[in-house]
Scaffold this motif. Sequence first.
Motif, mmCIF file in Angstrom:
data_model
loop_
_atom_site.group_PDB
_atom_site.id
_atom_site.type_symbol
_atom_site.label_atom_id
_atom_site.label_comp_id
_atom_site.label_asym_id
_atom_site.label_seq_id
_atom_site.Cartn_x
_atom_site.Cartn_y
_atom_site.Cartn_z
ATOM 1 N N UNK A 1 -1.429 -7.944 -9.965
ATOM 2 C CA UNK A 1 -0.407 -7.734 -8.935
ATOM 3 C C UNK A 1 -0.845 -8.327 -7.599
ATOM 4 N N UNK A 2 -2.112 -8.205 -7.294
ATOM 5 C CA UNK A 2 -2.632 -8.805 -6.063
ATOM 6 C C UNK A 2 -2.486 -10.311 -6.057
ATOM 7 N N UNK A 3 -2.772 -10.942 -7.175
ATOM 8 C CA UNK A 3 -2.614 -12.406 -7.255
ATOM 9 C C UNK A 3 -1.141 -12.804 -7.175
ATOM 10 N N UNK A 4 -0.282 -12.056 -7.830
ATOM 11 C CA UNK A 4 1.148 -12.365 -7.795
ATOM 12 C C UNK A 4 1.708 -12.250 -6.378
ATOM 13 N N UNK A 5 1.188 -11.312 -5.607
ATOM 14 C CA UNK A 5 1.650 -11.109 -4.231
ATOM 15 C C UNK A 5 0.773 -11.845 -3.215
ATOM 16 N N UNK A 6 -0.188 -12.618 -3.708
ATOM 17 C CA UNK A 6 -1.121 -13.373 -2.871
ATOM 18 C C UNK A 6 -1.886 -12.454 -1.911
ATOM 19 N N UNK A 7 -2.430 -11.376 -2.488
ATOM 20 C CA UNK A 7 -3.224 -10.412 -1.721
ATOM 21 C C UNK A 7 -4.663 -10.434 -2.217
ATOM 22 N N UNK A 8 -5.587 -10.121 -1.324
ATOM 23 C CA UNK A 8 -6.980 -9.966 -1.763
ATOM 24 C C UNK A 8 -7.097 -8.678 -2.561
ATOM 25 N N UNK A 9 -8.175 -8.548 -3.304
ATOM 26 C CA UNK A 9 -8.355 -7.352 -4.131
ATOM 27 C C UNK A 9 -8.438 -6.100 -3.268
ATOM 28 N N UNK A 10 -9.075 -6.212 -2.115
ATOM 29 C CA UNK A 10 -9.183 -5.061 -1.215
ATOM 30 C C UNK A 10 -7.837 -4.563 -0.743
ATOM 31 N N UNK A 11 -6.898 -5.465 -0.542
ATOM 32 C CA UNK A 11 -5.549 -5.072 -0.122
ATOM 33 C C UNK A 11 -4.733 -4.637 -1.346
ATOM 34 N N UNK A 12 -4.927 -5.294 -2.485
ATOM 35 C CA UNK A 12 -4.170 -4.970 -3.699
ATOM 36 C C UNK A 12 -4.433 -3.531 -4.154
ATOM 37 N N UNK A 13 -5.615 -3.030 -3.886
ATOM 38 C CA UNK A 13 -5.947 -1.644 -4.280
ATOM 39 C C UNK A 13 -5.076 -0.649 -3.536
ATOM 40 N N UNK A 14 -4.558 -1.039 -2.370
ATOM 41 C CA UNK A 14 -3.718 -0.126 -1.592
ATOM 42 C C UNK A 14 -2.272 -0.103 -2.072
ATOM 43 N N UNK A 15 -1.914 -0.958 -3.029
ATOM 44 C CA UNK A 15 -0.572 -0.916 -3.608
ATOM 45 C C UNK A 15 -0.372 0.424 -4.324
ATOM 46 N N UNK B 1 -13.362 -4.279 -9.457
ATOM 47 C CA UNK B 1 -12.495 -4.471 -8.288
ATOM 48 C C UNK B 1 -13.243 -4.894 -7.029
ATOM 49 N N UNK B 2 -14.484 -5.304 -7.187
ATOM 50 C CA UNK B 2 -15.190 -5.734 -5.977
ATOM 51 C C UNK B 2 -14.428 -6.911 -5.369
ATOM 52 N N UNK B 3 -14.402 -6.957 -4.081
ATOM 53 C CA UNK B 3 -13.646 -7.990 -3.372
ATOM 54 C C UNK B 3 -14.440 -9.292 -3.395
#
Length: 185
Positions: free
Chosen positions: A133-147, A180-182
């Motif tokens: 989901x982070x890649x699909x939304x072009x987010x870093x892993x650190x931000x994707x975890x907050x989804x 999930x390490x960034x």
Amino acid sequence: MGDSTTPATAARQSFDLPAAASADTASRMTPEPEDRKAARLKGAERALRSADVESERTAAVIRVAIFASIVAAVVVAQSAGFDHTPLVVATIAYGVGTLVALLLAWRRVFRPWLPYAFVAMDVLTLAFTIQMLGRMLDLSTGVAVTLPVGGLVILVLLHASMHHKPSLVLFGAAWLAIVLRDTPE
């Protein structure tokens, strides 16, 4: 004749022998303190194994509920017209793992490594979903975890804690942290 000063007759001696023999047998059958401790440990091991089997059954049912909610989310996402093929593949793989867990739990098959294998499956599926989901939304892993899906991290760790093994929760948390390490892009 019935007092203690009468001489022992053959009938009385034959009556006393079985009593002595039964006392000897009883003393041999009474477990020594070490034997009693071993018997208690075996009983405790049986009780713990029974608890493990029951907690695995409960975990399997909860895993089915998680799978059902994932399927519902994928169906909704697919109806929106997006191509979520990797998510569908991950959901199918999770479904197969869930089915295996359910079958093993209901057949009362338990091995000490099974909870670790299923927690790893839960963690890896969740981590894959978050990263995808982070890649699909072009987010870093650190931000994707907050989804919102990142909130399932707590559910996975609570699910692991049902086995009352802190090492299992630490195992799941460590796998989440590793996967999930960034990583810099």
